[in-house]
Design a protein around this motif. Structure first.
Motif, PDB file in Angstrom:
ATOM      1  N   UNK A   1       0.849  -1.177   0.000  1.00 18.30           N
ATOM      2  CA  UNK A   1       0.000   0.000   0.000  1.00 18.30           C
ATOM      3  C   UNK A   1       0.889   1.232   0.000  1.00 18.30           C
ATOM      4  N   UNK A   2       1.085   1.826  -1.161  1.00 13.72           N
ATOM      5  CA  UNK A   2       1.986   2.958  -1.282  1.00 13.72           C
ATOM      6  C   UNK A   2       1.285   4.306  -1.212  1.00 13.72           C
ATOM      7  N   UNK A   3      -0.031   4.362  -1.237  1.00 13.66           N
ATOM      8  CA  UNK A   3      -0.716   5.647  -1.170  1.00 13.66           C
ATOM      9  C   UNK A   3      -0.535   6.442  -2.449  1.00 13.66           C
ATOM     10  N   UNK A   4      -0.602   7.747  -2.306  1.00 15.53           N
ATOM     11  CA  UNK A   4      -0.512   8.675  -3.427  1.00 15.53           C
ATOM     12  C   UNK A   4       0.941   8.944  -3.772  1.00 15.53           C
ATOM     13  N   UNK A   5       1.276   8.904  -5.058  1.00 20.24           N
ATOM     14  CA  UNK A   5       2.625   9.276  -5.461  1.00 20.24           C
ATOM     15  C   UNK A   5       2.576   9.921  -6.826  1.00 20.24           C
ATOM     16  N   UNK A   6       2.883  11.200  -6.862  1.00 17.03           N
ATOM     17  CA  UNK A   6       2.958  11.929  -8.117  1.00 17.03           C
ATOM     18  C   UNK A   6       4.185  12.823  -8.047  1.00 17.03           C
ATOM     19  N   UNK A   7       5.116  12.640  -8.951  1.00 24.11           N
ATOM     20  CA  UNK A   7       6.273  13.515  -9.044  1.00 24.11           C
ATOM     21  C   UNK A   7       6.061  14.376 -10.280  1.00 24.11           C
ATOM     22  N   UNK A   8       5.640  15.600 -10.054  1.00 22.97           N
ATOM     23  CA  UNK A   8       5.327  16.495 -11.155  1.00 22.97           C
ATOM     24  C   UNK A   8       6.594  17.152 -11.691  1.00 22.97           C
ATOM     25  N   UNK A   9       7.485  17.520 -10.781  1.00 22.89           N
ATOM     26  CA  UNK A   9       8.733  18.147 -11.199  1.00 22.89           C
ATOM     27  C   UNK A   9       9.768  18.000 -10.096  1.00 22.89           C
ATOM     28  N   UNK A  10      11.025  18.061 -10.489  1.00 22.41           N
ATOM     29  CA  UNK A  10      12.113  18.035  -9.518  1.00 22.41           C
ATOM     30  C   UNK A  10      12.181  19.368  -8.787  1.00 22.41           C
ATOM     31  N   UNK A  11      12.651  19.320  -7.563  1.00 21.53           N
ATOM     32  CA  UNK A  11      12.916  20.548  -6.819  1.00 21.53           C
ATOM     33  C   UNK A  11      14.353  20.926  -7.158  1.00 21.53           C
ATOM     34  N   UNK A  12      14.505  21.664  -8.259  1.00 19.73           N
ATOM     35  CA  UNK A  12      15.829  21.991  -8.770  1.00 19.73           C
ATOM     36  C   UNK A  12      15.889  23.457  -9.153  1.00 19.73           C
ATOM     37  N   UNK A  13      16.915  23.856  -9.907  1.00 24.39           N
ATOM     38  CA  UNK A  13      17.068  25.252 -10.284  1.00 24.39           C
ATOM     39  C   UNK A  13      15.918  25.745 -11.166  1.00 24.39           C
ATOM     40  N   UNK A  14      15.331  24.872 -11.990  1.00 25.81           N
ATOM     41  CA  UNK A  14      14.175  25.271 -12.796  1.00 25.81           C
ATOM     42  C   UNK A  14      12.958  25.523 -11.910  1.00 25.81           C
ATOM     43  N   UNK A  15      12.746  24.667 -10.913  1.00 29.57           N
ATOM     44  CA  UNK A  15      11.663  24.849  -9.950  1.00 29.57           C
ATOM     45  C   UNK A  15      11.856  26.162  -9.213  1.00 29.57           C
ATOM     46  N   UNK A  16      13.081  26.403  -8.769  1.00 33.11           N
ATOM     47  CA  UNK A  16      13.399  27.618  -8.027  1.00 33.11           C
ATOM     48  C   UNK A  16      13.091  28.854  -8.858  1.00 33.11           C
ATOM     49  N   UNK A  17      13.516  28.863 -10.102  1.00 31.37           N
ATOM     50  CA  UNK A  17      13.276  30.011 -10.976  1.00 31.37           C
ATOM     51  C   UNK A  17      11.783  30.223 -11.228  1.00 31.37           C
ATOM     52  N   UNK A  18      11.026  29.141 -11.397  1.00 34.58           N
ATOM     53  CA  UNK A  18       9.579  29.266 -11.654  1.00 34.58           C
ATOM     54  C   UNK A  18       8.819  29.739 -10.423  1.00 34.58           C
TER      55      UNK A  18
END
Length: 172
Positions: free
Chosen positions: A1-18
């Motif tokens: 039972x893993x529950x909810x798992x969605x990786x929409x984007x990495x927490x990286x420099x692109x995430x930071x800039x957005x």
């Protein structure tokens, strides 16, 4: 039972800039550690060394969380930590019974803004979610425990829980 798992984007420099365009060159993302032990945070994104004011703000937050949870200390903490973002994060994690995040502690990131020098909690990897009964006061994070030790901060957190529960209910 893993529950909810969605990786929409990495927490990286692109995430930071957005998400934080004003601090795209000076913001920092850390994995692990905690406010109260920022020396244990591993920097993943951002300038090395980080902005001196941001590092000083992290140290000030550490010092506060390692002290007594007085009303003055709690109020001072919110000068260095983004109040609503952190309280909402801890609240929604508890409501969703996300036992693999800051509560564990595991699978979360800290973001320190290079302009405001304030720190936020950022979710990461929510694979163990909605798999049990919520434990609204079960966080093992040092900042959450510090808050729980103060009556005013505990009441404030409880209000954030109610607000987040209403938002979850609106989704149904």
């Amino acid at each position: 039972d893993y529950g909810l798992y969605v990786l929409v984007e990495d927490t990286d420099d692109k995430w930071l800039e957005a998400r934080f365009p004003a601090s795209k060159e000076s913001g920092m993302i850390f994995e692990g550690g905690d406010i109260g032990n920022s020396a244990g945070m591993e920097q993943e994104v951002g300038p090395v060394p980080g902005p001196a004011a941001s590092i000083a703000a992290l140290q000030a937050a550490d010092d506060i969380v390692n002290g007594a949870a007085t009303d003055i200390a709690v109020n001072n903490l919110w000068n260095y930590v983004e109040h609503d973002a952190v309280q909402n994060y801890i609240a929604i994690e508890a409501i969703a019974y996300f036992t693999d995040g800051y509560e564990a502690p595991h699978n979360y990131r800290w973001y320190t803004d290079g302009v405001t020098h304030r720190t936020w909690l950022v979710p990461s990897g929510v694979e163990i979610t909605w798999t049990g009964a919520p434990d609204l006061w079960g966080s093992n994070g040092a900042l959450a425990i510090f808050c729980e030790e103060n009556d005013g901060c505990s009441r404030d957190y409880a209000q954030h829980v109610l607000d987040m529960a209403d938002k979850v209910e609106e989704l149904n």
